[in-house]
Scaffold this active site. Structure first.
Site, PDB file in Angstrom:
ATOM      1  N   LEU A  40      45.118  61.596  24.842  1.00 50.48           N
ATOM      2  CA  LEU A  40      44.918  60.508  23.820  1.00 50.48           C
ATOM      3  C   LEU A  40      46.524  59.421  23.491  1.00 50.48           C
ATOM      4  O   LEU A  40      46.663  59.704  22.616  1.00 50.48           O
ATOM      5  CB  LEU A  40      44.904  61.443  22.693  1.00 50.48           C
ATOM      6  N   ALA A  87      40.491  58.381  33.048  1.00 53.65           N
ATOM      7  CA  ALA A  87      42.280  57.887  32.835  1.00 53.65           C
ATOM      8  C   ALA A  87      42.836  56.971  33.651  1.00 53.65           C
ATOM      9  O   ALA A  87      43.519  57.232  34.816  1.00 53.65           O
ATOM     10  CB  ALA A  87      42.814  59.418  32.461  1.00 53.65           C
ATOM     11  N   ASP A 136      38.734  45.627  40.184  1.00 56.46           N
ATOM     12  CA  ASP A 136      37.957  44.719  41.838  1.00 56.46           C
ATOM     13  C   ASP A 136      40.310  43.832  41.576  1.00 56.46           C
ATOM     14  O   ASP A 136      39.926  43.239  42.407  1.00 56.46           O
ATOM     15  CB  ASP A 136      37.179  43.143  40.752  1.00 56.46           C
ATOM     16  N   TYR A 160      49.863  46.686  37.167  1.00 56.55           N
ATOM     17  CA  TYR A 160      48.711  47.560  36.875  1.00 56.55           C
ATOM     18  C   TYR A 160      47.540  47.543  38.535  1.00 56.55           C
ATOM     19  O   TYR A 160      47.221  48.761  38.633  1.00 56.55           O
ATOM     20  CB  TYR A 160      47.269  46.726  36.083  1.00 56.55           C
ATOM     21  N   SER A 161      47.758  46.223  39.225  1.00 57.24           N
ATOM     22  CA  SER A 161      46.538  46.319  40.233  1.00 57.24           C
ATOM     23  C   SER A 161      47.278  47.225  41.097  1.00 57.24           C
ATOM     24  O   SER A 161      46.550  47.686  42.103  1.00 57.24           O
ATOM     25  CB  SER A 161      45.592  45.171  40.405  1.00 57.24           C
ATOM     26  N   LYS A 164      46.144  51.075  40.576  1.00 58.34           N
ATOM     27  CA  LYS A 164      44.936  51.136  40.976  1.00 58.34           C
ATOM     28  C   LYS A 164      45.158  51.381  42.618  1.00 58.34           C
ATOM     29  O   LYS A 164      44.059  51.860  43.232  1.00 58.34           O
ATOM     30  CB  LYS A 164      44.147  50.516  40.543  1.00 58.34           C
ATOM     31  N   PRO A 215      45.834  33.471  20.779  1.00 58.88           N
ATOM     32  CA  PRO A 215      47.250  33.239  21.902  1.00 58.88           C
ATOM     33  C   PRO A 215      46.183  33.329  23.356  1.00 58.88           C
ATOM     34  O   PRO A 215      46.040  33.890  24.371  1.00 58.88           O
ATOM     35  CB  PRO A 215      48.622  34.032  21.540  1.00 58.88           C
ATOM     36  N   ARG A 224      37.294  35.045  34.522  1.00 54.93           N
ATOM     37  CA  ARG A 224      37.103  36.408  34.835  1.00 54.93           C
ATOM     38  C   ARG A 224      35.118  36.344  34.717  1.00 54.93           C
ATOM     39  O   ARG A 224      34.138  36.082  34.434  1.00 54.93           O
ATOM     40  CB  ARG A 224      37.360  37.618  33.589  1.00 54.93           C
ATOM     41  N   ASN A 259      37.980  31.466  30.587  1.00 56.94           N
ATOM     42  CA  ASN A 259      38.687  31.363  29.666  1.00 56.94           C
ATOM     43  C   ASN A 259      38.701  30.502  28.689  1.00 56.94           C
ATOM     44  O   ASN A 259      38.194  31.415  27.433  1.00 56.94           O
ATOM     45  CB  ASN A 259      40.656  32.800  29.694  1.00 56.94           C
ATOM     46  N   GLY A 293      52.642  36.191  36.773  1.00 56.78           N
ATOM     47  CA  GLY A 293      52.000  36.284  38.073  1.00 56.78           C
ATOM     48  C   GLY A 293      50.470  37.007  37.764  1.00 56.78           C
ATOM     49  O   GLY A 293      49.257  37.202  38.332  1.00 56.78           O
TER      50      GLY A 293
END
Ligand code: NAD
Ligand code: TYD
Length: 353
Positions: A40, A87, A136, A160-161, A164, A215, A224, A259, A293
């Protein structure tokens, strides 16, 4: 995998995608025991699961996958037969400000789960499965052409990527080295109900409702591939039950949008919903400093899961966006609750410097 009484652990089940996966499994498999483990964090919200919290085959546990002692004890107490691991820290912008948090949860947390599962089930893998839900974004960026396939080399660009990608590698390595029955899926951008309003679509829906600037990073020409979250949950169900051990499945929406085009479409739909004159919401579009990036384009070749497991999206983008907008209008209380408190501090830091 055809065992009809199974104990399944879903991690991150109070989050966006996790809550849809928990709901699908609890409703579709009354003979299974579904355990939801979630720390949480700001992104986890038990409100997402109000409709199923009283079901006899569902149990929630509040716990952190980075807590190795807790995880080991937890796994010894509940002899899970399947793990569906969602998670994670999941937002690219937050990974740029606090990469270590992503390494902790996404890499170390995943390793804790792998080790606990390995200890529990060593030499007894029959009918068991460790399923890692990935993105992806591990493949890096595409140019104007081409699609990510399951054999596209990993080339992550954001913290982040990278986290992962690292956890995917560990999952795969546990499969190769210890013979663990692992499976991975890499999915494109999800959207839909319960999406935390830090990601593009729910953030912009919320800002349009509040008449706040939209923004758009850089020139808005980033692409995407969007998938309705319930279609992702359906794919997860199929991969968990029918996917092959050691396999990877790419999941995508066959639905690429720049986008800026997506934002303009959203503005038109929101004008209609709010009874505003067409063009009013579009005036809120504000081009802001680009994300460092920033990956130019993601697009998935989902032909493997389509051919081997018979999956394809069931909802068109127009239907999915309309359902999503309706959900946010019907759940303004949810939106108010998640955008109070710490969200305001995040927003200031991210958008008002
Ligand atoms: P989310 O941020 O909405 O939810 C993550 C959940 O994990 C939250 O409930 C949070 O409380 C929980 N969590 C975070 N750290 C934890 C910890 N240390 N211990 C236990 N629980 C913890 O994320 P999401 O968008 O639902 O994504 C779920 C998974 O799917 C992630 O692994 C993500 O990488 C992957 N994924 C997401 C997308 C997308 O478009 N959102 C696309 C492809 C893959
Ligand atoms: P996001 O929803 O954060 O998903 P991801 O970065 O994982 O793809 O962003 C989707 C796209 O929208 C991405 O190109 C970044 C862009 N974006 C904006 O232009 N403005 C925003 O405020 C946000 C959050 C994202």
């Amino acid at each position: 995998m055809s065992d009809n009484s199974r104990t399944i652990l879903i991690t991150g089940g109070a989050g966006f995608i996790g809550s849809h996966v928990v709901r699908l499994f609890v409703n579709a498999y009354p003979e299974y025991q579904i355990f939801n483990l979630d720390a949480l964090t700001y992104a986890g919200n038990l409100e997402n699961l109000k409709d199923i919290e009283g079901k006899p085959n569902y149990t929630f546990f509040h716990g952190d996958i980075t807590d190795i002692e807790f995880i080991n004890t937890f796994f010894r107490e509940h002899r899970f037969e399947g793990i569906i691991h969602l998670a994670a820290e999941s937002h690219v912008d937050r990974s740029i400000t606090d990469p270590l948090a992503f390494a902790r949860t996404n890499i170390l947390g995943t390793m804790n789960l792998l080790n606990a599962f390995k200890e529990l089930w060593q030499n007894n893998w029959e009918g068991k499965r460790f399923y890692h839900i990935s993105t992806d974004e591990v493949y890096g960026t595409l140019g104007e052409d081409g699609l990510f396939t399951e054999t596209t080399p990993y080339d992550p660009n954001s913290p982040y990527s990278a986290s992962k990608a690292s956890s995917d590698h560990f999952v795969r390595a546990y499969g190769e080295t210890y013979g663990m029955p692992v499976v991975i899926s890499n999915c494109s951008n999800n959207y839909g109900p319960n999406h935390f309003p830090e990601k593009l679509i729910p953030l912009f829906i919320n800002n349009i409702i509040e008449d706040k600037p939209l923004p758009v990073y850089g020139d808005g020409n980033y692409t995407r591939d969007w998938l309705y979250v319930i279609d992702h949950a359906r794919a997860i169900d199929l991969v968990f039950h029918d996917g092959g051990n050691g396999e990877t499945y790419n999941i995508g929406g066959f639905n690429e949008w720049k986008n800026i085009d997506l934002v303009k479409l959203l503005c038109r739909l929101m004008d209609k919903k709010l009874g505003r004159e067409e063009g009013v919401s579009e005036k809120l579009i504000t081009y802001v400093k680009d994300r460092p990036g920033h990956d130019l384009r993601y697009a998935i070749d989902a032909s493997k899961i389509n051919k081997e497991l018979g999956w394809k999206p069931s909802v068109t983008f127009e239907e999915g966006l309309a359902k999503t907008i309706d959900w946010y209008f019907d759940n303004q209380e949810w939106l108010k609750n998640v955008t109070s408190g710490a969200y305001q501090d995040y927003y200031k830091l991210q958008y008002q410097d």
